[in-house]
Design an enzyme around this catalytic site. Structure first.
Site, PDB file in Angstrom:
ATOM      1  CB  CYS A 281     101.885  20.609 -13.068  1.00 15.68           C
ATOM      2  SG  CYS A 281     102.574  18.963 -13.394  1.00 15.68           S
TER       3      CYS A 281
ATOM      4  CD  GLU B  94     103.921  21.319  -9.822  1.00 18.50           C
ATOM      5  OE1 GLU B  94     102.870  21.054  -9.231  1.00 18.50           O
ATOM      6  OE2 GLU B  94     104.271  20.771 -10.896  1.00 18.50           O
TER       7      GLU B  94
ATOM      8  CE  LYS C 226      98.574  21.383 -10.127  1.00 22.91           C
ATOM      9  NZ  LYS C 226      99.535  20.274  -9.908  1.00 22.91           N
TER      10      LYS C 226
END
Length: 523
Positions: free
Chosen positions: A376, A264, A325
C-alpha cells in the site's frame, strides 16, 4: 497606514500563490493535467520574487496549504479535521520554501538553487514527521508524459528536480528584467528537456524468462456488517474468485499461473490463530496448486499489537516466507503518543491495536523468481523500493487495500505512483487490491491491465523477469542527497548575501579628507 499599504501589496501575491497551489493540485490524478505543474511553479516563484522573508513565509503557506487541500481531499473520508490538519502540516513545508526562496531568487545562479531547494523540501516532507508523507512530489504527476521517462535515469527525486527546473526556466523566460540572452538560453534548455525526453526509449523486455501471475481482486462487502462478518466475507470473496480462476484453468480458458497474489487485508483475521480463516486459504491454495501471496493482519508481536503482512502460502508446506509492512500509516494503523492522546481523542480508539512496523525488505523467492513485495502507501517511500530491488527483486508486487478511499481519487493517485516506480526500476509491477485498483504495469510505465473499482476482477499476466538495473536504481539515493545538499548550499549563500547586504546598509560611508582634517582642529 504603512502596514495597510504593505498588506495591500501582499494580497495579490497570496492570491497568486493560492492559484498556483490549485493548478499544481490539478496536475495530479484524478484530474491528470501534469502540464499545469509547469505553470504552477513559475506562478509561485513570481509571487515570491521581491518580497521579505516574512511575507515569503505567508505566501509559501498559502501555496502549500492550497496545494495539499486539492491533492488529498480524500482524507476527509477519515474526517474533515484530519484533511485540514494534513494540509496545514504539509503546507508549512512550503511556507519555509517561500521563506528561503525570497533570498535564493536574488542569487546569480538562482535558476539552479531553486529546483534544488524544491527537492530538499520534498525530502523533508518524505521524512518528517512520523516517517513523512511523500505523496506530493512533482514526479508523481508525470507517468503519462515523456518527461516521466527520465525517472529511469535520475530516479524520483531527480525527476522532481527536472520538473521544477523546467518551471524555473519558464519563469526565467517570463521574468521582468531577464536579459534577452538569458531568456534565449532558458527557452532553449527548457525545450531541450521537454522534447529531448520524448526521444527516450524504455525497454519492456526482461532477461528472457517470464512468469505467470494472477492478481485476485475479490471485492469487499457493503458497510453495515459487524467486524468478523465483514472480514470473513472479504476472505471468502477472494477464495471464491480464486476458485473461479481455477475453473477457467481447468476448462482451458486460462493459462495456469505460477503464483497467485491476494491483496493487503484479504484477511483481517490472523490465519495463524483462526482455524476458519486458515481453512479458507488452504482451500484456495490446494485448488490452484501454486503458492498464494496472502495479505493478512496478524496478531503480535506484543499484546495489543498487530502487523500488516504478506505471507507466502504453499500448497504443500503451508505458510512460509513473511513480510511485515515497514511504513504503517500514523493515526490510521498506529497512534503516535498513544497513551497521551487516547484519553483526549476518543475517535482514535477506532484504530484498534497498534501496528508494529516490520524489519527488512519484502524480498520473496517463489519457485525460482524473486518478488519484491510492497504494501500500500509504503510504495511512495524510496527506501522501501530501493531495498527490494537491491535485494534481488525481479518483479515488483504491490498488495493494497483502498476500499476506504474508493471513488475519492486516492486509488488513481496511488496507481500513478506505481507507474512511476515501474519506470524508475525497469520492472513489471503487479498490483492486487481488495476493491481496486488492481492491475499490471509494464517496465516502461504503460498499463497492461487496470481494474474497475468495487468489482470482482481476476487477471493473469505473463511478466518478464528482470535482473538488470536502471541507472536510477544503480545511483540509489545519491541524486536526492546531492540535490538536497545543493539546495541547502544555495540557502546558505543566500543568507550570507543577505547578511552582507544588511551590513553594508548599516555601515556609514567613510568621511572625506577635508572633513577628517576639520575633525582634528580643536574647538
Amino acid at each position: 497606514m504603512d502596514r495597510l499599504k504593505a498588506l495591500g501589496r501582499l494580497v495579490p501575491r497570496v492570491a497568486a500563490a493560492v492559484a498556483a497551489g490549485v493548478l499544481l493540485g490539478f496536475a495530479f490524478e484524478p484530474h491528470d493535467h501534469p502540464w499545469l505543474a509547469l505553470v504552477a511553479v513559475p506562478l509561485f516563484l513570481a509571487a515570491l520574487n521581491g518580497i521579505s522573508m516574512k511575507s515569503g513565509f505567508l505566501v509559501g503557506a498559502a501555496f502549500g496549504i492550497t496545494y495539499y487541500s486539492v491533492l488529498v481531499p480524500w482524507l476527509s473520508v477519515i474526517g474533515g479535521d484530519a484533511a485540514i490538519a494534513l494540509a496545514i502540516l504539509e503546507g508549512l513545508f512550503y511556507a519555509f520554501f517561500g521563506l528561503f526562496a525570497t533570498q535564493v531568487l536574488k542569487l546569480r545562479l538562482w535558476a539552479l538553487w531553486i529546483p534544488c531547494l524544491w527537492v530538499a523540501i520534498e525530502f523533508a516532507t518524505a521524512a518528517v514527521p512520523f516517517g513523512g508523507f511523500p505523496w506530493g512530489r512533482l514526479a508523481w504527476a508525470f507517468s503519462d508524459l515523456p518527461l516521466g521517462r527520465l525517472a529511469a535515469y535520475v530516479g524520483i527525486p531527480g525527476l522532481s528536480f527536472v520538473v521544477a527546473l523546467v518551471g524555473v526556466l519558464v519563469y526565467a523566460v517570463l521574468r521582468r528584467g531577464t536579459a534577452l540572452r538569458m531568456r534565449a538560453v532558458a527557452l532553449g534548455a527548457g525545450l531541450a528537456l521537454v522534447f529531448g525526453s520524448a526521444l527516450i526509449h524504455l525497454s519492456i523486455e526482461g532477461d528472457g524468462q517470464t512468469v505467470r501471475a494472477a492478481m485476485v481482486q475479490g471485492n469487499v462487502p457493503g458497510k453495515g456488517l459487524e467486524f468478523l462478518g465483514r472480514a470473513r466475507t472479504v476472505t471468502r470473496n477472494h477464495l471464491n474468485a480464486t476458485l473461479e480462476l481455477q475453473k477457467r484453468v481447468e476448462a482451458g480458458a486460462e493459462m495456469k499461473p505460477d503464483v497467485v497474489i491476494w491483496p493487503e487485508n484479504s484477511t483481517d483475521i490472523d490465519p495463524y490463530k483462526d482455524a476458519e480463516t486458515r481453512a479458507d486459504i488452504e482451500t484456495a491454495v490446494k485448488a490452484v496448486g501454486v503458492p498464494i501471496l496472502v495479505g493478512a493482519v496478524t496478531q503480535g508481536p506484543g499484546p495489543n499489537e498487530r502487523q500488516t503482512t504478506g505471507i507466502v502460502w504453499d500448497p504443500a508446506s503451508g505458510p512460509g516466507q513473511r513480510y511485515a509492512k515497514r511504513h504503517p500509516v500514523p493515526f490510521g494503523e498506529y497512534i503516535p503518543f498513544r497513551d497521551q492522546l487516547l484519553p483526549y481523542i476518543k475517535r482514535l480508539e477506532m484504530v484498534g491495536a497498534q501496528t508494529v512496523p516490520g524489519v527488512g525488505p519484502g524480498v520473496m523467492p517463489i519457485r525460482g523468481v524473486t518478488y519484491g513485495d510492497v504494501i500500500c502507501f509504503e510504495l511512495a517511500y524510496d527506501n522501501v523500493i530501493s531495498d527490494v530491488v537491491k535485494g534481488g527483486a525481479q518483479v515488483l508486487v504491490v498488495q493494497t487495500n483502498n476500499a476506504t478511499y474508493g471513488g475519492t481519487g486516492q486509488p488513481e493517485q496511488q496507481f500513478a505512483i506505481t507507474r512511476m516506480r515501474a519506470i524508475e526500476t525497469g520492472r513489471t509491477v503487479l498490483i492486487a487490491s481488495t476493491s481496486g485498483i488492481s492491475g499490471v504495469i509494464r517496465p516502461d510505465g504503460t498499463v497492461e491491465h487496470k481494474s474497475e473499482q468495487f468489482v470482482s476482477d481476476v487477471y493473469v499476466a505473463t511478466a518478464p523477469v528482470q535482473n538488470g538495473h536502471t541507472l536510477a536504481t544503480t545511483l540509489g539515493s545519491w541524486p536526492q542527497w546531492i540535490l538536497t545538499g545543493l539546495g541547502l548550499l544555495g540557502l546558505v549563500l543566500a543568507l550570507i548575501e543577505r547578511r552582507r547586504g544588511r551590513a553594508e546598509k548599516t555601515t556609514p560611508p567613510p568621511a572625506s579628507g577635508s572633513a577628517r582634517a576639520r575633525e582634528k582642529v580643536p574647538a
